[in-house]
Enzyme design. Sequence first.
Site, PDB file in Angstrom:
ATOM      1  N   HIS A   1       0.818  -1.218   0.000  1.00 24.00           N
ATOM      2  CA  HIS A   1       0.000   0.000   0.000  1.00 24.00           C
ATOM      3  C   HIS A   1       0.849   1.265   0.000  1.00 24.00           C
ATOM      4  O   HIS A   1       0.324   2.365  -0.160  1.00 24.00           O
ATOM      5  CB  HIS A   1      -0.932   0.034   1.221  1.00 24.00           C
TER       6      HIS A   1
ATOM      7  N   ASP B   1      -2.516 -10.825  -2.376  1.00 22.40           N
ATOM      8  CA  ASP B   1      -3.085 -10.372  -1.118  1.00 22.40           C
ATOM      9  C   ASP B   1      -4.545 -10.008  -1.388  1.00 22.40           C
ATOM     10  O   ASP B   1      -4.903  -9.641  -2.509  1.00 22.40           O
ATOM     11  CB  ASP B   1      -2.303  -9.134  -0.650  1.00 22.40           C
TER      12      ASP B   1
ATOM     13  N   ASP C   1      -4.409 -12.989   3.892  1.00 25.86           N
ATOM     14  CA  ASP C   1      -5.679 -12.420   4.341  1.00 25.86           C
ATOM     15  C   ASP C   1      -6.842 -12.860   3.459  1.00 25.86           C
ATOM     16  O   ASP C   1      -7.969 -12.399   3.637  1.00 25.86           O
ATOM     17  CB  ASP C   1      -5.607 -10.887   4.409  1.00 25.86           C
TER      18      ASP C   1
ATOM     19  N   HIS D   1      -6.104  -7.455  -0.551  1.00 17.35           N
ATOM     20  CA  HIS D   1      -6.243  -6.027  -0.817  1.00 17.35           C
ATOM     21  C   HIS D   1      -5.505  -5.622  -2.086  1.00 17.35           C
ATOM     22  O   HIS D   1      -4.460  -6.189  -2.411  1.00 17.35           O
ATOM     23  CB  HIS D   1      -5.705  -5.208   0.363  1.00 17.35           C
TER      24      HIS D   1
END
Length: 391
Positions: free
Chosen positions: A208, A245, A325, A247
């Site tokens: 991120h 991931d 995740d 995200h």
Amino acid sequence: MTFRVTPVITESTRNLGKSTLYFFLTIAAIKASHSLYRCIRSLTMSSSSSSTSNSTADASTLRRNRILSSKLYFDVPLSKVPLIYSTAYDISFLGMEKLHPFDSSKWGRICRFLIVDGVLDKNSIIEPLEASKDDLLVVHTESYLSSLKSSANVAMIIEVPPVALLPNCLVQQKVLYPFRKQVGGTVLAAKLAKERGWAINVGGGFHHCCSERGGGFCAYADISLCIHYAFNRLDISKVMIIDLDAHQGNGHERDFSNDRRVYILDMYNPEIYPFDHEARRYIDQKVEVVSGTTTDEYLVKLDEALAVAGKMFDPELVVFNAGTDILDGDPLGRLKISPDGITSRDEKVFRFAREKNASFVMLTSGGYMKSSARVIADSIANLSKQTLINF
């Protein structure tokens, strides 16, 4: 009889002549003015373009010099395996780390599981160096790094508000130092992967964070740094990021938005953080998996995505952001992938890299359940069992 014609020049005739002369002089002046403007504008634009070009060249030279003088690449004896970890990875600061769902001690537990299970010899693990300020400036701006001297800014990035109340010296030691060690691990992993075929950093994957800002528990752009080092030190010119991931990896997407040397395959849940629609435009191959996606559905989509990626791009290096995740029950990922599904996923990506004859880097990235460490360790053990890696 002779007639003599005498011109009669009246006042009105004189005025008409002056008006005509003024008209043509005005037109000429306007044309000259436009020509002069175009000339000046051309010179200005040429100067600006030259200045921009020189500035870009200077920045590129400075980046290269920083990379070439970095100590993050170092020779590793063959007695060590290309698995990178340091006890400094694990984050602990007055129990505040428990205020974030991320398991900030999972990295150490992954290694302990591998050692106890007899998969890994403790003495064969490689410890990386901490990324210095000069190392970080290869990607990050001076202003962003300066912003990390504010505990409040760090608190927002790691999403633990009470950290804002701590002295920054403590935040640097307890939070940012572990992150900088993990950055060193990710950067070193590319060198080891080029030499040995593969490398795993039991940490990193801060996808991120981009050059100018952090977020989502990501303070440094280790993936972007890793790739820039590979471009300049490893004679690598084509890199594929496979970000699995849950995200979206908006950080590296922004950093490589205009870089055709990097191909990004991002398979993520669009219904969760970061909702970065601008960064989505920079994804070469976008695969969206909505909340509730099951293991079988996920693996079918992954097979299809890898087949497409293999036809679209021939990487020399694959950087695999292997977040867990996506596990069923993860409070942030919201997908329903089983532990065996994670093992299958990782094996598929490793096999993809091998088929492409590409060096392979794996990063553990996100994962917000205590069970993640066990799942990651089991997946790494399976890679060894399948002889995709050798301990």
